[in-house]
Design an enzyme around this catalytic site. Structure first.
Site, PDB file in Angstrom:
ATOM      1  N   CYS A  64      51.483  61.902  31.143  1.00  0.00           N
ATOM      2  CA  CYS A  64      50.195  61.525  32.390  1.00  0.00           C
ATOM      3  C   CYS A  64      49.108  62.792  32.190  1.00  0.00           C
ATOM      4  O   CYS A  64      47.859  62.307  31.972  1.00  0.00           O
ATOM      5  CB  CYS A  64      50.522  61.626  33.856  1.00  0.00           C
ATOM      6  SG  CYS A  64      49.222  61.162  34.893  1.00  0.00           S
ATOM      7  N   HIS A  76      27.793  53.094  57.327  1.00  0.00           N
ATOM      8  CA  HIS A  76      26.686  52.370  56.610  1.00  0.00           C
ATOM      9  C   HIS A  76      25.520  52.948  56.178  1.00  0.00           C
ATOM     10  O   HIS A  76      25.087  54.028  57.044  1.00  0.00           O
ATOM     11  CB  HIS A  76      26.459  51.112  57.253  1.00  0.00           C
ATOM     12  CG  HIS A  76      25.294  50.248  56.713  1.00  0.00           C
ATOM     13  ND1 HIS A  76      25.673  49.437  55.800  1.00  0.00           N
ATOM     14  CD2 HIS A  76      23.998  50.092  56.829  1.00  0.00           C
ATOM     15  CE1 HIS A  76      24.584  48.671  55.563  1.00  0.00           C
ATOM     16  NE2 HIS A  76      23.749  49.229  56.240  1.00  0.00           N
TER      17      HIS A  76
END
Length: 484
Positions: free
Chosen positions: A43, A463
């Site tokens: 990995c 947002h």
């Protein structure tokens, strides 16, 4: 031969092995970790980490073509995959050094060499692991070698096998490191080909196809299944395939491999595309057809360890059929993912320490493909949920309706929510598009906490962000979508 005694001996220093070793040492156990190659395993050194560094370079290379749209004009652009690969190696080396530092910090003994079980435990329940220096005794082992000296024996009441996996080949396409590559050569290419055929459209194949195409290589992807990323949601696969084709990557699905001829200048691959014969020619072929557990030359048979279909068999606490002997990571069972190995490392040390039982929830392990657009998923697909007998509703929210996605210019794809129609349970989530790998984590936590889809909508998201599409998809699943 010297003999050292430990509470825990871990064979393998990849994501499962080094995490298990650190966790055991944190619990006050004298711990050794046997690793013949560089710490961090596949990995960190040739897999997850350097490929993500390459994909980041690929993303920058792709963005250059669109900078003028953002008000930035640049001069002549030169793409250098060799430099990207050198940077990827530096990133990997930093990770390996980080693991070595953590071993020193927590007192884990790094034993350099190839570890083998000497047989079953003795009458006192003690295991013996013989560690051999790289050389004639370990030539041809499936991982590689470093500079160890001599031979020693480790004795421990608890041994953890964490030897990981190696690349697979095909009978007619066995990687040779020259014309036929595995991912090991593709991540640090000895030379940059003008053309590349990628055999296999799973996560590895699609990620490398992305990288090489971004640096100007002519790429053809060959997949036997009827679609790319065959384990993902079909709608997700369709978005990725369309995006790849738009970038000029040739994608051949439903394709059988018929033969291959390796020459001095390249490889000629004969295929049948939906039954129609065709010949592909390329400088290099990347064989990306999966991985197999490393179980050879570990003394498993001598120790009496049960193996089925190439995997070491364990129970839900990672214990093998041999007392005091456990196994974790790729060597045990799919999915072959680093974060799955981390979870199993925590479970195996908990079992050794006799902690209250906490099982690994294999149904809630996320899957990610880091190509562009990114893909991430957790839980059941729409098809899988129906196959298990669930009555479901499905919510979708496209990135084209998300303000932040439009602002950054990445509007391919969507978020998809699979909901149990009776109880509102979040059965699955599938994301294709910008930063999917980062967004999936909140949905993994939601499933862990048994969140309903209705509760996803109640959680107020900031947002404008990409994350505010999660409650929008949840709303769509209950027929109350706002912005679509």
């Amino acid at each position: 031969m010297s003999v050292e005694t430990f509470d825990v001996a871990v064979i393998g220093g990849g994501p499962g092995g080094y995490v298990a070793a650190i966790r055991a040492a944190q619990r006050g156990m004298r711990t050794a970790c046997v690793e013949v190659a560089q710490l961090g395993g596949v990995c960190n050194n040739v897999g997850c980490i350097p490929t993500k560094a390459l994909l980041e370079s690929a993303a920058h290379a792709a963005r250059v073509e669109h900078l003028a749209e953002f008000g930035v004009t640049v001069g002549e652009v030169r793409r250098d995959l060799g430099q990207a690969a050198r940077r990827a190696r530096q990133v990997a080396d930093q990770g390996a050094k980080g693991v070595a530092y953590l071993f020193r910090k927590y007192g884990v003994e790094h034993v350099r060499g190839w570890g083998r079980l000497a047989g079953p435990p003795n009458a006192a329940g003690v295991h013996r692991v013989v560690v051999t220096a790289p050389g004639s005794a370990t030539a041809g082992n499936p991982i590689g070698v470093v500079d160890a000296d001599g031979e020693c024996t480790l004795e421990a009441r608890h041994v953890v096998i964490a030897t990981g996996s190696r690349v697979k080949g095909l009978p007619m396409l066995r990687p040779d490191g020259d014309r036929l590559w595995s991912s090991d050569q593709a991540v640090y290419p000895p030379s940059i080909p003008l053309s590349l055929v990628v055999v296999g459209a799973g996560a590895v194949g699609m990620e490398f196809a992305d990288v090489y195409a971004s640096f100007g290589v002519r790429v053809t992807v060959v997949e036997v299944a009827p679609r790319v990323l065959p384990v993902e949601d079909p709608e997700v696969s369709a978005v990725v395939e369309k995006a790849f084709r738009r970038r000029g990557i040739e994608v051949l699905t439903g394709t059988q491999l018929e033969g291959a001829e390796v020459g001095a200048e390249g490889v000629r691959v004969t295929v049948a595309v939906v039954g129609v014969p065709r010949t592909l020619e390329a400088e290099r072929v990347l064989v990306a057809v999966g991985r197999a557990p490393v179980i050879e030359d570990l003394g498993l048979e001598a120790a009496g360890v049960r193996v089925e279909r190439g995997f070491v068999v364990t129970d839900d606490r990672m214990r093998t059929n041999v007392p005091g002997l456990s196994a974790i990571g790729d060597v045990t069972r799919p999915p072959l993912l680093a974060h799955k190995a981390w979870a199993e490392a925590a479970a195996v040390v908990g079992a050794i320490a006799q902690d209250p039982y906490v099982a690994v929830d294999y149904s809630n392990i996320p899957s990610v493909t880091y190509c562009h657009p990114e893909v991430a998923s957790v839980g059941l697909t729409e098809e899988g949920a129906r196959a298990q007998g669930f009555e479901i509703t499905v919510g979708r929210f496209p990135w084209s309706a998300n303000g932040r996605a439009r602002a950054i210019g990445e509007t391919d794809g969507f978020i998809k929510i699979v909901r149990n129609a009776h109880y509102g349970e979040l059965l699955g989530a599938h994301i294709v598009g910008p930063h999917a790998s980062e967004l999936i984590g909140s949905l993994v936590i939601g499933r862990l906490l048994e969140t309903t889809v209705e509760e996803l909508e109640l959680a107020v998201h900031p947002h404008p962000t990409l994350s505010d599409s999660i409650p929008e998809a949840a709303l769509d699943a209950v027929g109350k979508a706002i912005h679509i």
